[in-house]
Write a protein that holds these residues in place. Structure first.
Motif, PDB file in Angstrom:
ATOM      1  N   ASN A 137       2.586  -6.083   5.302  1.00 22.78           N
ATOM      2  CA  ASN A 137       1.164  -6.259   4.955  1.00 22.78           C
ATOM      3  C   ASN A 137       0.459  -4.909   4.869  1.00 22.78           C
ATOM      4  O   ASN A 137      -0.319  -4.665   3.931  1.00 22.78           O
ATOM      5  CB  ASN A 137       0.453  -7.143   5.980  1.00 22.78           C
ATOM      6  N   LEU A 138       0.714  -4.044   5.820  1.00 25.84           N
ATOM      7  CA  LEU A 138       0.066  -2.728   5.802  1.00 25.84           C
ATOM      8  C   LEU A 138       0.545  -1.895   4.615  1.00 25.84           C
ATOM      9  O   LEU A 138      -0.258  -1.152   4.018  1.00 25.84           O
ATOM     10  CB  LEU A 138       0.325  -1.998   7.119  1.00 25.84           C
ATOM     11  N   ARG A 140       1.417  -3.089   1.701  1.00 26.18           N
ATOM     12  CA  ARG A 140       0.700  -3.617   0.525  1.00 26.18           C
ATOM     13  C   ARG A 140      -0.735  -3.102   0.489  1.00 26.18           C
ATOM     14  O   ARG A 140      -1.241  -2.734  -0.568  1.00 26.18           O
ATOM     15  CB  ARG A 140       0.716  -5.147   0.541  1.00 26.18           C
ATOM     16  N   LYS A 141      -1.381  -3.050   1.657  1.00 27.28           N
ATOM     17  CA  LYS A 141      -2.748  -2.534   1.701  1.00 27.28           C
ATOM     18  C   LYS A 141      -2.789  -1.062   1.305  1.00 27.28           C
ATOM     19  O   LYS A 141      -3.678  -0.627   0.569  1.00 27.28           O
ATOM     20  CB  LYS A 141      -3.344  -2.705   3.097  1.00 27.28           C
ATOM     21  N   ALA A 144      -2.382  -0.789  -2.408  1.00 26.62           N
ATOM     22  CA  ALA A 144      -3.626  -1.176  -3.093  1.00 26.62           C
ATOM     23  C   ALA A 144      -4.668  -0.072  -2.975  1.00 26.62           C
ATOM     24  O   ALA A 144      -5.363   0.263  -3.957  1.00 26.62           O
ATOM     25  CB  ALA A 144      -4.149  -2.478  -2.509  1.00 26.62           C
ATOM     26  N   LEU A 145      -4.786   0.515  -1.791  1.00 27.98           N
ATOM     27  CA  LEU A 145      -5.762   1.592  -1.613  1.00 27.98           C
ATOM     28  C   LEU A 145      -5.386   2.833  -2.414  1.00 27.98           C
ATOM     29  O   LEU A 145      -6.272   3.524  -2.958  1.00 27.98           O
ATOM     30  CB  LEU A 145      -5.907   1.933  -0.134  1.00 27.98           C
TER      31      LEU A 145
END
Length: 182
Positions: A137-138, A140-141, A144-145
């Motif tokens: 999850n991190l 992917r974040k 995205a960032l």
């Protein structure tokens, strides 16, 4: 030939064996055929069955003495056997007085240890899966960032290049020292 006396084995010589056979023959022969035997005194005082074994012959040894020695040894062995049996019975009785919970202490400890091991293994597996899930999850974040940041950088460059073109047109009209003051 070996002869067993109490718990030890003694070697019996042929002379002792032949004297015993002679005694047996003497007791089986009729009285008129017997020759008068001259009793020979024992060489040493007889106090036990072992002393009888060490004699060369049993001639002159009182049969009552032999019988009493055999009876003594038999009673000694009987007493020893009874004491051993009493010891065994008292040990069994002591085992019978033990609490029934003592029978289950070891299996209970084994169950607790095995249960704890399984719990720790499952908990570690669960923790590892949660860690992997959170890490994905991190990631992917972060991706995205990073994309958002790259878009903003590109927009900023486009915006700066348009400003530079505007500023280039304005710079020709204003002197350089006025740019510092507005």
């Amino acid at each position: 030939m070996l002869k067993r006396s109490s718990n030890t084995l003694f070697a019996v010589s042929r002379t002792k064996l032949s004297s015993k056979i002679a005694i047996a023959y003497l007791h089986n022969t009729p009285l008129r055929q017997r020759q008068p035997s001259v009793p020979t005194p024992p060489q040493k005082k007889i106090k036990s069955l072992e002393d009888l074994v060490n004699l060369n012959s049993l001639d002159g040894v009182d049969t009552e003495l032999i019988r009493s020695l055999i009876n003594e040894r038999t009673t000694e062995l009987n007493i020893k056997n009874e004491l051993d049996m009493l010891k065994k019975l008292s040990e069994e009785e002591e085992r019978g007085h033990e609490s029934p919970a003592k029978k289950f202490i070891r299996p209970l400890w084994m169950f607790i240890l095995m249960g704890s091991s399984v719990y720790l293994l499952l908990h570690f597996t669960w923790w590892k899966l949660e860690h992997d899930k959170r890490e994905s999850n991190l990631k992917r974040k972060v991706e995205a960032l990073e994309c958002q940041l790259n878009e903003l950088i590109i927009q900023d460059k486009n915006h700066d290049s348009s400003k530079i073109n505007d500023n280039a047109e304005m710079t020709h009209t204003k002197p350089w020292y006025r740019k510092w003051f507005w």
